[in-house]
Design a protein around this motif. Structure first.
Motif, PDB file in Angstrom:
ATOM      1  N   CYS A 277       1.080   4.229  -3.011  1.00 45.98           N
ATOM      2  CA  CYS A 277       0.893   5.651  -2.726  1.00 45.98           C
ATOM      3  C   CYS A 277       2.071   6.468  -3.252  1.00 45.98           C
ATOM      4  O   CYS A 277       1.893   7.525  -3.856  1.00 45.98           O
TER       5      CYS A 277
ATOM      6  N   THR B 195      -2.539   5.902  -5.551  1.00 41.60           N
ATOM      7  CA  THR B 195      -3.569   6.008  -4.513  1.00 41.60           C
ATOM      8  C   THR B 195      -3.432   7.381  -3.848  1.00 41.60           C
ATOM      9  O   THR B 195      -2.515   8.150  -4.136  1.00 41.60           O
ATOM     10  N   GLY B 196      -4.377   7.682  -2.950  1.00 42.71           N
ATOM     11  CA  GLY B 196      -4.291   8.925  -2.200  1.00 42.71           C
ATOM     12  C   GLY B 196      -4.910  10.115  -2.881  1.00 42.71           C
ATOM     13  O   GLY B 196      -4.736  11.246  -2.428  1.00 42.71           O
TER      14      GLY B 196
ATOM     15  N   CYS C  75       0.834  -1.211   0.000  1.00 45.42           N
ATOM     16  CA  CYS C  75       0.000   0.000   0.000  1.00 45.42           C
ATOM     17  C   CYS C  75       0.863   1.253   0.000  1.00 45.42           C
ATOM     18  O   CYS C  75       0.569   2.232  -0.704  1.00 45.42           O
ATOM     19  N   GLN C  76       1.917   1.235   0.786  1.00 42.02           N
ATOM     20  CA  GLN C  76       2.825   2.384   0.862  1.00 42.02           C
ATOM     21  C   GLN C  76       3.482   2.658  -0.484  1.00 42.02           C
ATOM     22  O   GLN C  76       3.591   3.807  -0.918  1.00 42.02           O
TER      23      GLN C  76
END
Length: 466
Positions: A348, A353-354, A344-345
Motif C-alpha cells: 500500500c 494497492t488501495g 500488505c502494508q
C-alpha cells in the motif's frame, strides 16, 4: 495518454513528402514472397505501426489545443502517405494502432484502399468512446481468417486488443507433403502509457489478460501448437517489466532477433521507434514471436515474478538497500521476518494497492504464496532475497527453453511436429531510428513502422505445449 507532434503545421510540406518517399529501409514486396524470397520457401511479412491519431497530433507546441483533426487537409494527406507506405510494403499482416475510428471518412479510406489491395480488415475501437482504436488487416493471398475475438480490458485507460486465428491459404514447403495449412494466432494491441509508476501494474495486467485470452482460446478450441505473433505499441522499452514478462514466457523480440541484439542494457538503446509527448525517444514498438518449441512456465508464476520485479524497482527508486528494503517489508513484525500484514502494508505504501487499478486481494494472496517458499506463514531474509530482491526468472526461462529444445531434438520423429517461424529480416523506418536517432524531417507519425519477415520452419514442439 498522449504524445505530442514532432513538427509544426507544415507537416504536409515538400520535405515531409521526400521523407515518405524514400526507399531506404524498406522490405519492398518481400512480405508477399516476390523475388528471391520465393525460393525455396514462401516467406511472410508483418508490419506494426502506431499511426498517431489526428485527435492526438499537436500542431503547435505553444497551443496544445491545436490538433491535426481540426485541419482535414493535413490529416488526410498524412494518412494517404501512411497507406501508400503500407501498400508499398504489402506485408501479409498489418497491425495498426491509434486509427481514428471516430472519423468515418478516414476509416472508409483505410478499408477501401486496403480492400482494393486484397486485404481483409478488422477494427476495434477503444472503450468509452475514446475516438481511436486498432485495425488489423491480413492479405487474402496469404491467409483466411478462421476466428476473431475482441479483448476489452475494461480497466484504467480503456485499452483493447484483437485476437485473430488465421490459416495459410497455400501450404508452406515444410507442410506441403502433409497437406496441412499453417495456422497462426495474431494479436494487435496498444498498452497504457506509464504516466507514473503505479500504472506499471496496469500495463502488466493488460499483457497478462492477453496471454490468458490466448491460453483460453487454445484450450477452448483444442488447438494444435502453433506460432503466436504479438504486435503493437507496448509503451515500454527493453528495460521494462512488460518486456521481461514476455521474455519469461518464451517470446522473442523479432527485431532484436534479426539484428542479434541481446536483452542486456548495452543493447537497450541500439534502436528507437517512438518520440513521446515528453520529447523522449525510446523503443516501444514490438513484434513478438512465440514458436511451438518454446518452453513456457506457468503464466501466473511469470506474472507474480514480474510484479516482484516492480516491487524491487520501487524499493530501489526509494534508495533502499536490500537490508533496508527487507526492513521496510518487515514493517512492525516482532521477529526477523516479513508477515502477511506487513507485506500488505508495504504494498500500500508503494502505491500498488488501495486504488481501483491496483493489485487485487487475490493478486496479493498469490504473491504471498509464491514469496513464502517454505509455506510457514512468514518470509525470512533468504526467501526475500530469492523471491523479491534477486529473482532470476528471465534467465530461468532461457535455460528452460534450451532444455525443451534439447529434449525435442533427442526425441526426433517420435515427438509431435509443429510449424513455426524463423526471423529472416526486420526493418524500422526511417533508417535513422535503427541507429537510435530520431530525424526531425520525419512526419508520418511519432512512431516508426516495424516490418519483420518470417520464414516457416518445421520443428518439434515443447512438451509443455504439445
Amino acid at each position: 495518454m498522449r504524445k505530442g507532434g514532432n513538427g509544426g503545421a507544415g507537416q504536409g510540406g515538400e520535405r515531409g513528402k521526400q521523407r515518405q518517399g524514400k526507399k531506404k529501409g524498406r522490405i519492398s514486396k518481400r512480405g508477399l514472397g516476390y523475388g528471391a524470397v520465393m525460393a525455396p520457401e514462401r516467406c511472410i511479412s508483418c508490419t506494426t505501426f502506431n499511426i498517431l491519431a489526428p485527435i492526438y497530433k499537436r500542431l503547435d507546441k505553444e497551443d496544445q489545443s491545436c490538433r491535426e483533426s481540426q485541419y482535414k487537409g493535413y490529416w488526410l494527406s498524412r494518412n494517404q502517405n501512411i497507406i501508400d507506405r503500407l501498400l508499398g510494403e504489402m506485408s501479409a499482416i498489418i497491425c495498426l494502432q491509434e486509427v481514428w475510428l471516430g472519423n468515418d471518412e478516414l476509416v472508409d479510406m483505410y478499408e477501401r484502399r486496403l480492400g482494393d489491395a486484397g486485404y481483409i480488415s478488422l477494427k476495434l475501437a477503444r472503450t468509452n468512446n475514446r475516438g481511436d482504436g486498432l485495425l488489423t488487416a491480413v492479405h487474402r493471398d496469404y491467409f483466411r481468417v478462421l476466428n476473431y475475438r475482441d479483448l476489452l480490458f475494461n480497466d484504467f485507460g480503456d485499452r483493447v486488443a484483437q485476437l485473430l486465428h488465421v490459416e495459410s491459404v497455400v501450404p508452406s514447403c515444410q507442410s506441403r507433403n502433409s497437406g496441412i495449412q499453417q495456422q497462426i494466432l495474431i494479436v494487435n494491441t496498444h498498452l497504457l502509457f506509464p504516466h507514473d509508476s503505479s500504472l506499471c501494474i496496469v500495463r502488466l495486467q493488460q499483457v497478462y489478460k492477453i496471454l490468458q485470452c490466448i491460453e483460453s482460446y487454445q484450450k477452448e478450441h483444442n488447438l494444435s501448437p502453433m506460432p503466436i505473433i504479438l504486435c503493437g505499441d507496448w509503451n515500454g522499452s527493453k528495460r521494462g517489466h512488460v518486456y521481461k514478462f514476455l521474455r519469461s514466457q518464451g517470446f522473442v523480440s523479432s527485431y532484436d532477433t534479426a539484428h542479434h541484439y541481446t536483452d542486456s542494457d548495452a543493447d537497450a538503446h541500439k534502436w528507437v521507434s517512438h518520440r513521446n509527448h515528453r520529447g523522449n525517444i525510446c523503443g516501444v514498438d514490438f513484434i513478438w514471436l512465440l514458436n511451438p518449441n518454446k518452453y513456457r512456465k506457468p503464466l501466473r508464476a511469470s506474472w507474480n515474478e514480474a510484479v516482484f520485479g516492480i516491487i524491487k524497482y520501487l524499493l530501489v527508486a526509494a534508495s533502499l538497500s536490500k537490508d533496508n528494503a527487507f526492513a521496510f517489508l518487515k514493517a512492525d513484525s516482532p521477529g526477523d521476518y516479513i508477515t502477511f500484514s506487513g507485506f500488505c502494508q508495504a504494498l500500500c505504501q508503494l502505491g500498488l494497492t488501495g486504488h481501483p487499478h491496483g493489485l487485487s486481494p487475490q493478486d496479493i494472496q498469490d504473491l504471498w504464496i509464491q514469496a513464502d517458499i517454505d509455506g510457514n506463514g512468514a518470509v525470512d531474509y533468504e526467501e526475500f532475497l530469492q523471491g523479491v530482491w534477486n529473482p532470476k526468472w528471465s534467465e530461468q526461462a532461457e535455460e528452460n527453453s534450451e532444455r525443451g529444445a534439447e529434449v525435442g531434438s533427442k526425441a526426433g520423429a517420435e515427438r509431435q511436429q509443429a510449424y513455426g517461424f524463423d526471423v529472416k529480416n526486420a526493418v524500422l523506418f526511417p533508417p535513422e531510428v535503427e541507429k537510435g536517432m530520431w530525424p526531425e524531417d520525419y512526419s508520418l507519425s511519432d512512431h516508426a513502422p516495424l516490418t519483420v519477415v518470417f520464414s516457416p520452419v518445421r520443428m518439434p514442439c515443447s512438451e509443455t505445449v504439445c
